[in-house]
Design an enzyme around this catalytic site. Sequence first.
Site, short mmCIF file in Angstrom:
data_model
loop_
_atom_site.label_atom_id
_atom_site.label_comp_id
_atom_site.label_asym_id
_atom_site.label_seq_id
_atom_site.Cartn_x
_atom_site.Cartn_y
_atom_site.Cartn_z
N HIS A 90 -5.39 -3.63 -2.84
CA HIS A 90 -5.06 -2.71 -3.94
C HIS A 90 -4.98 -3.42 -5.29
CE1 HIS A 90 -4.35 0.74 -1.33
NE2 HIS A 90 -3.85 -0.14 -0.48
N SER B 70 0.80 -1.23 0.00
CA SER B 70 0.00 0.00 0.00
C SER B 70 0.83 1.28 0.00
CB SER B 70 -0.94 0.01 1.19
OG SER B 70 -0.22 -0.12 2.40
N LYS C 1 -11.62 0.45 -2.23
CA LYS C 1 -10.67 1.17 -3.08
C LYS C 1 -11.19 1.21 -4.51
CE LYS C 1 -7.40 -0.16 0.42
NZ LYS C 1 -7.67 0.96 1.31
N1 PMP Z 1 -5.13 -4.10 3.33
C1 PMP Z 1 -4.36 -3.22 2.69
C2 PMP Z 1 -3.16 -3.73 1.94
C3 PMP Z 1 -4.67 -1.86 2.69
O1 PMP Z 1 -3.90 -0.98 2.06
C4 PMP Z 1 -5.83 -1.42 3.38
C5 PMP Z 1 -6.26 0.03 3.39
N2 PMP Z 1 -5.31 0.97 3.38
C6 PMP Z 1 -6.59 -2.37 4.04
C7 PMP Z 1 -6.22 -3.69 4.00
C8 PMP Z 1 -7.79 -1.96 4.81
O2 PMP Z 1 -8.88 -1.86 3.96
P1 PMP Z 1 -10.12 -0.97 4.35
O3 PMP Z 1 -9.73 0.43 4.13
O4 PMP Z 1 -11.21 -1.45 3.46
O5 PMP Z 1 -10.38 -1.26 5.80
#
Ligand code: PMP
Length: 385
Positions: free
Chosen positions: A209, A181, A240
């Site tokens: 992602h 991320s 996302k």
């Molecule tokens: N996994 C990864 C790799 C992420 O980047 C994120 C969000 N930044 C999440 C999980 C969490 O997802 P959510 O925002 O839907 O809670």
Amino acid sequence: MLNFFKSGLAELNREGLLRKPRVISAIDGTRVKIDGKWLVSFCSNDYLGLAQHPALKRAMIEATKKFGTGAGAARLLSGTTALHQELEQKIAKFKHVDDALLFTSGYATNLGVITTLINRNDIIFCDELNHASLVDSARLTKAQLHIYRHRDMAHLESLLKRVSRIPHRASRYIISDAIFSMDGDGAPLKEMVRLAKKYRAYTLVDEAHGTGVFGKTGRGWCEELGLEKKIAVIIGTASKALGSLGGFVAGPQALIDYIRNKSRPFIFTTALPPGTCAATITALKILRQEPNLRKRLWANTDYIKSRLEEMEFNLRGSVSSIIPIMIGDTKQTVVISQMLWNKGFYVPAIRPPTVPQGQSRLRLTITAMHTREQMDGLLRELSKA
Ligand code: PMP
């Protein structure tokens, strides 16, 4: 007690690490209005612009009229509407698996899946740059935790080898972001799968992602690399590229039924609002029906990356629309982010604890909705900075 918090805050402030969210009062495509000023946002994970898509908005409004704003209870109590069920079936169909289970966020999904499948007798191998939700979940399992250097499969193998003498009552799990991320690079899944087979470990991959972006049909990085069938557990989120909210795990019936019956972050929380489910159902339809959105995303991403590379920025091997621009020093990163802000571009400074000390960077995310003019404007300001 408050003095303790005050001195902690003062310390963060001294180090340039104090955070306060910027408040958006209006949105118009890729532009956001903050403190009365319109800025082009380069920090949304809404990669395909679906959060602003009229069809998603309509679906959410119609579902809300029919079912109300909240689900009213946890799923197993009385919170499952026809839309929750339909969405799970659509996700399963999209992923070509038996079934899927929704959670209220991607974070909750990682928590719910990992703490259900893995226990204190097991062993976890975790990339050092995995998302906080994977790391936190791994810690909560109380399993033995081994952190391997980022994408370093030789290091992973040496750790797997080291524990290979431990009796096999312990399950071994290699857990990883699909697309990281903060760096936007991809997990080396082929090698990971080979090591998992060799050392009898399971793989768990978080497609937060990757979903909607990678692979022929948008199923993610595992689809892109042709490895879906070799990964034991795949997790995704609708927050996302699907422009909505809520995470999911999709897979064989027994796996999903087990998690549905055992996972505390699933059982003990109120279901997603029905309108959110309707929006995600529509997002999956648009993903199928409007392949041009993904083409536009990649055209924009390729364009800006090639220009940034010409300008000799270090993009840390990003394969995605998450583009880190490495600065290093935290204060300097904040100053550049502020300079861009003054010129009408919202590009956040990413600093510790989100990234390690000395690796502060600007984190640029490109979407299908950015125009050439907006990207050129940003590039111009970046070259001056
Ligand atoms: N996994 C990864 C790799 C992420 O980047 C994120 C969000 N930044 C999440 C999980 C969490 O997802 P959510 O925002 O839907 O809670």
